[in-house]
Scaffold this active site. Structure first.
Site, short mmCIF file in Angstrom:
data_model
loop_
_atom_site.label_atom_id
_atom_site.label_comp_id
_atom_site.label_asym_id
_atom_site.label_seq_id
_atom_site.Cartn_x
_atom_site.Cartn_y
_atom_site.Cartn_z
N ILE A 21 0.83 -1.20 0.00
CA ILE A 21 0.00 0.00 0.00
C ILE A 21 0.87 1.26 0.00
O ILE A 21 0.60 2.21 -0.74
CB ILE A 21 -0.95 -0.02 1.23
CG1 ILE A 21 -2.00 -1.14 1.04
CG2 ILE A 21 -1.61 1.33 1.43
CD1 ILE A 21 -2.86 -1.42 2.27
N ASP A 67 13.48 2.40 10.44
CA ASP A 67 12.66 1.42 11.16
C ASP A 67 11.62 2.16 11.99
O ASP A 67 11.98 2.94 12.89
CB ASP A 67 13.58 0.57 12.05
CG ASP A 67 12.82 -0.59 12.70
OD1 ASP A 67 11.57 -0.54 12.77
OD2 ASP A 67 13.50 -1.53 13.15
N SER A 143 -4.99 2.53 9.86
CA SER A 143 -5.66 1.57 10.74
C SER A 143 -5.90 0.32 9.91
O SER A 143 -5.11 -0.06 9.05
CB SER A 143 -6.96 2.18 11.28
OG SER A 143 -7.64 1.24 12.08
N SER A 144 -7.02 -0.32 10.14
CA SER A 144 -7.41 -1.52 9.39
C SER A 144 -8.88 -1.79 9.69
O SER A 144 -9.35 -1.44 10.79
CB SER A 144 -6.58 -2.72 9.84
OG SER A 144 -7.17 -3.92 9.36
N TYR A 157 -3.08 -7.38 16.82
CA TYR A 157 -3.06 -6.51 15.63
C TYR A 157 -4.25 -5.56 15.64
O TYR A 157 -4.10 -4.35 15.43
CB TYR A 157 -3.09 -7.38 14.37
CG TYR A 157 -3.13 -6.59 13.07
CD1 TYR A 157 -1.96 -6.08 12.51
CD2 TYR A 157 -4.34 -6.35 12.41
CE1 TYR A 157 -2.00 -5.36 11.32
CE2 TYR A 157 -4.38 -5.64 11.23
CZ TYR A 157 -3.21 -5.14 10.68
OH TYR A 157 -3.25 -4.43 9.50
N LYS A 161 -4.32 -1.31 15.95
CA LYS A 161 -4.90 -0.43 14.93
C LYS A 161 -6.04 0.40 15.50
O LYS A 161 -6.24 1.55 15.12
CB LYS A 161 -5.39 -1.26 13.74
CG LYS A 161 -4.27 -1.95 12.97
CD LYS A 161 -3.32 -0.94 12.34
CE LYS A 161 -2.42 -1.57 11.30
NZ LYS A 161 -1.60 -0.57 10.59
N THR A 192 -1.47 -7.50 -1.25
CA THR A 192 -0.07 -7.15 -1.00
C THR A 192 0.63 -8.39 -0.44
O THR A 192 0.00 -9.42 -0.18
CB THR A 192 0.03 -6.03 0.05
OG1 THR A 192 -0.46 -6.55 1.30
CG2 THR A 192 -0.77 -4.80 -0.33
N1 LIG Z 1 -2.84 -5.64 3.02
C1 LIG Z 1 -3.96 -5.58 3.74
O1 LIG Z 1 -4.89 -6.38 3.50
C2 LIG Z 1 -4.12 -4.54 4.82
C3 LIG Z 1 -5.39 -4.40 5.39
C4 LIG Z 1 -5.56 -3.46 6.40
C5 LIG Z 1 -4.51 -2.68 6.82
N2 LIG Z 1 -3.29 -2.84 6.25
C6 LIG Z 1 -2.20 -1.98 6.74
O2 LIG Z 1 -1.68 -1.25 5.64
C7 LIG Z 1 -0.30 -0.99 5.84
C8 LIG Z 1 0.50 -1.51 4.65
O3 LIG Z 1 0.26 -2.89 4.55
P1 LIG Z 1 0.76 -3.76 3.29
O4 LIG Z 1 -0.26 -4.79 3.07
O5 LIG Z 1 1.19 -2.86 2.20
O6 LIG Z 1 2.04 -4.46 3.96
P2 LIG Z 1 3.29 -5.19 3.30
O7 LIG Z 1 2.98 -5.62 1.92
O8 LIG Z 1 3.73 -6.19 4.29
O9 LIG Z 1 4.39 -4.00 3.26
C9 LIG Z 1 4.78 -3.48 4.49
C10 LIG Z 1 5.56 -2.22 4.29
O10 LIG Z 1 5.85 -1.68 5.59
C11 LIG Z 1 7.26 -1.65 5.78
N3 LIG Z 1 7.57 -1.96 7.17
C12 LIG Z 1 7.21 -3.04 7.91
N4 LIG Z 1 7.72 -2.94 9.15
C13 LIG Z 1 8.40 -1.77 9.18
C14 LIG Z 1 9.15 -1.10 10.17
N5 LIG Z 1 9.35 -1.62 11.39
N6 LIG Z 1 9.72 0.07 9.85
C15 LIG Z 1 9.57 0.61 8.62
N7 LIG Z 1 8.89 0.03 7.64
C16 LIG Z 1 8.31 -1.15 7.92
C17 LIG Z 1 7.83 -2.66 4.81
O11 LIG Z 1 9.19 -2.31 4.54
P3 LIG Z 1 10.26 -3.39 3.92
O12 LIG Z 1 9.88 -3.55 2.47
O13 LIG Z 1 11.58 -2.75 4.12
O14 LIG Z 1 10.07 -4.66 4.69
C18 LIG Z 1 6.89 -2.45 3.62
O15 LIG Z 1 7.23 -1.29 2.90
C19 LIG Z 1 0.06 -1.67 7.17
O16 LIG Z 1 -0.01 -0.70 8.19
C20 LIG Z 1 -1.03 -2.71 7.34
O17 LIG Z 1 -1.23 -3.02 8.70
C21 LIG Z 1 -3.06 -3.76 5.27
#
Ligand SMILES: NC(=O)c1ccc[n+]([C@@H]2O[C@H](COP(=O)([O-])OP(=O)(O)OC[C@H]3O[C@@H](n4cnc5c(N)ncnc54)[C@H](OP(=O)(O)O)[C@@H]3O)[C@@H](O)[C@H]2O)c1
Length: 259
Positions: A21, A67, A143-144, A157, A161, A192
């Site tokens: 995202i 981080d 959030s989520s 989790y 959020k 993702t």
């Molecule tokens: N995907 C879903 O279905 C979903 C639904 C609801 C909410 N969300 C929320 O949306 C956000 C993005 O999710 P996503 O699905 O895109 O996740 P993702 O595909 O796992 O990507 C996570 C991203 O966050 C970075 N990250 C993780 N831990 C970190 C840390 N300690 N410090 C700095 N960067 C960090 C990762 O960096 P690296 O590449 O360096 O590891 C990557 O850029 C999150 O907050 C997640 O909780 C996601």
């Protein structure tokens, strides 16, 4: 796709911008004219590749390892953006980690790990970004839908959020005095790496992860599919733009009609 250039002359920090995202948000904001600073934790290669892609498209972009568990590194990311672009208008705080485990297996270390990134990390991202924003600044946290749904083993989790939704509500009062808005996006299931790795956890334990994500989506989501990251990024761009000038303290659910 071309967009109206709502962010021409503006600068944005995107935490967790290397993948998923956050990367889609970086593409969208840059596509609308913003200079973007992308934070990442491990994946330098993906962050550098995204920066190269955005620069090729004519955008100003930098990547900084930061981080989210360490507020000093987040501060350094914000400072790098201000040094590079001379201003900061938008924070999109996207860094986050998943967690599934039953109550009896949750450890204090797991609690600290999840809340340190998902909750504390976002609070200090807002603090450091707000320090450099003037009137019109936009803070968008993540959030989520999980914050307001009951899912087996998802307590840590979801709670990490839910706290973010309270944070934007309370910060909106404080930062509203300076003309800065603070909102959150609550994405639903989005295609993702995180969803690929953890998506099966959303199924009732009796299903034991037997459904594919597509089958699960057809049952649980009105639009019968996961979101593409760009569809979620469009909502971040809305909250980060002048179009959302009278919206603050709120969490916008973007979930394709999840039930
Ligand atoms: N995907 C879903 O279905 C979903 C639904 C609801 C909410 N969300 C929320 O949306 C956000 C993005 O999710 P996503 O699905 O895109 O996740 P993702 O595909 O796992 O990507 C996570 C991203 O966050 C970075 N990250 C993780 N831990 C970190 C840390 N300690 N410090 C700095 N960067 C960090 C990762 O960096 P690296 O590449 O360096 O590891 C990557 O850029 C999150 O907050 C997640 O909780 C996601």
């Amino acid at each position: 796709m071309t967009y109206q250039a709502r962010f021409e002359g503006k600068a944005a920090v995107i935490t967790g911008g290397s993948r998923g995202i956050g990367a889609a948000v970086a593409r969208r904001l840059a596509g609308e004219g913003a200079a973007v600073a992308i934070g990442y934790r491990d994946n330098k290669e993906a962050a550098d590749a995204l920066v190269a892609e955005l620069r090729t498209g004519g955008s100003r972009a930098v990547a900084v390892r930061a981080d989210a568990a360490d507020p000093e590194q987040t501060r350094a990311l914000v400072m790098a953006a201000v040094a590079e672009f001379g201003r900061l208008d938008v924070l999109a705080s996207c860094a986050g980690i998943e967690h599934f485990d039953a109550l009896e297996r949750i450890t204090p270390a797991a609690f600290d790990r999840v809340f340190t990134v998902n909750t504390r990390g976002q609070l200090f991202a807002a603090q450091h970004a707000a320090a450099h924003m003037g009137s019109g600044g936009r803070i968008v946290l993540t959030s989520s839908v999980s914050a307001s749904r009951a899912v087996f083993g998802h307590t840590l989790y979801a709670a990490s959020k839910a706290a973010v939704e309270s944070m934007v509500l309370n910060l909106s009062a404080e930062l509203g005095q300076r003309g800065i808005t603070v909102n959150a996006i609550a994405p639903g299931g989005t295609a993702t790496d995180m969803a690929a790795e953890h998506g099966a956890g959303y199924q009732h334990p009796q299903l034991a992860g037997r459904l594919s994500m597509q089958e699960w989506s057809a049952l649980q989501i009105a639009l019968k599919r996961l979101a593409e990251p760009a569809e979620i990024a469009a909502a971040y761009a809305f909250l980060a733009s002048e179009d959302a000038s009278y919206m603050t303290g709120r969490t916008l659910q973007v979930d394709g009609g999840m039930f």
